[in-house]
Design a protein around this motif. Structure first.
Motif: not given
Length: 396
Positions: A334-338, A352-359, A367-370
């Motif tokens: 997730a850290w590389i994606r971020a 979406d920071e929370q979604a990115n951390e999900v395994r 990504s967010t809706d916008d």
């Protein structure tokens, strides 16, 4: 009705395998043979129905290793005699093979002609094919090529700016690799989004110990990072990716290396290993978190190369609908994606920071809706793709 397929991936010193029911797409067994060809004892791990069985012995060559695998199936199941075919992951098909192919003696001979294009990959692959055909002579064997998905890249993408007579004589061009993964993931993206793949402009980032990126326009690849060999492109675990071609001659002049020593240095001692001393991104992250300056530089070089290609491919595509991360690093780091997405923020890409951390082992949006670009994580499944390809070929 069950349609078992044995899937083999033979490396220089290892054999990875799965038995999969291609009808239900259920994995029936998985296994790994390590230290094939070593002077000491190797290991064979065989997992079936949640149980793991291990064998330690010396595997002098791929033939001995495949015989041990066959015996492991006989001792612990499933019944290998029920396999309808054996599928072989084959790295380089050159110009000769542009689709999944039933293997016969003539195909094996042609694969040997391609050794020069993939000296690290095709010889052990062919050794595995020959050993498996000997061990399992009564079922069809099928070669699934890493290069097939990219066989019809545009000429402007595949042509190197060298004397065309030399390129034609030696089959020098960009071939691309990880095609089985890129094809599977790009199709899965369309399925996940409920969109027609023909409408989508995609970039797929297959990030593992080996790493590559593709630009896929309407389901058809128009560019990819790996080239004549799997050395070109992104920074990888032990491979340097893009460097000035003059580096090869420079190293040879300075150190007196021959071509094999230079090739080994760039393929096996470079990449993240050369930059940070580590190949596992979890180890690199630990060093980065501890403030190690070389690891921080290694991370930045890795991310810089990714962002550079994303920008380039977006321009070639004429826009971008979906950016997808896949494979070991792409799915789990997730850290590389971020880091990558933060650098794309000026272009309206929103994470979406929370979604990115999900395994998860399921496809997911991070990504967010916008966000101007949909960003996904989609687990790859090259074995499933191989099984589907094999079933299609043997069914005619």
């Amino acid at each position: 009705m069950a349609r078992p397929i044995l899937l083999l991936n033979c490396g220089s010193s290892s054999i990875k395998y799965q038995m999969m029911d291609a009808a239900s797409e259920q994995v029936l067994a998985v296994g790994l043979v390590q230290k094939v060809g070593d002077a000491g004892a190797g290991t064979l791990d065989h997992e079936v129905a949640g149980e793991n069985f291990q064998l330690e012995q010396r595997f002098e060559n791929h033939t001995v290793a495949l015989e041990a695998v066959v015996q492991m199936f006989a001792d612990h199941g499933p019944d290998l005699s029920q396999a309808e075919a054996v599928a072989h992951r084959t790295v380089h098909g050159g110009r000769m093979f542009q689709q999944t192919t039933v293997i016969n003696d003539a195909v094996v001979a042609k694969l040997k002609e391609l050794y020069g294009l993939a000296p690290l990959h095709n010889p052990p692959g062919v050794a595995g094919i020959e050993a498996a055909r000997k061990a399992l002579p009564d079922v069809p064997h099928v070669a699934v090529f890493d290069t097939a998905f990219f066989a019809n890249l545009p000429d402007e993408a595949t042509t190197y700016a060298i004397k065309h007579e030399v390129a034609d004589a030696l089959n020098i061009r960009k071939y691309g690799f990880h095609g089985t993964s890129h094809q599977f993931v790009s199709a899965k993206v369309a399925e996940f989004l409920g969109r027609d793949i023909n409408e989508l402009k995609q970039i797929v980032a297959h990030l593992g110990n080996g790493a590559s990126m593709s630009a896929v326009d309407g389901g058809r690849p128009i560019e990819t990072t790996m080239g004549l060999t799997p050395l070109q492109g992104l920074v990888m675990g032990t491979r340097c990716g893009d460097v000035d071609p003059g580096l090869f001659a420079y190293l040879q002049r300075k150190y007196g290396w021959d071509v094999n020593e230079t090739d080994s240095f760039l393929n096996k001692q470079s990449g993240m290993l050369g930059l940070t001393g580590k190949t596992d991104m979890r180890d690199v992250k630990a060093l980065v978190d501890a403030g190690d300056p070389q690891a921080i530089l290694g991370r930045d070089v890795y991310v810089h190369r990714l962002v550079s290609y994303i920008g380039s491919y977006t321009a070639l595509l004429g826009g971008l609908d979906v950016l997808t991360f896949t494979a070991g690093v792409g799915e789990n780091a997730a850290w590389i994606r971020a880091e990558v997405l933060q650098r794309l923020a000026p272009f309206g890409v929103r994470m979406d920071e929370q979604a990115n951390e999900v395994r998860s082992k399921e496809p997911r949006r991070i990504s967010t809706d916008d966000s101007t670009v949909t960003v996904l994580v989609v687990p790859t499944n090259e074995e499933l793709a191989m099984a589907r390809e094999t079933l299609a070929v043997i069914d005619g």
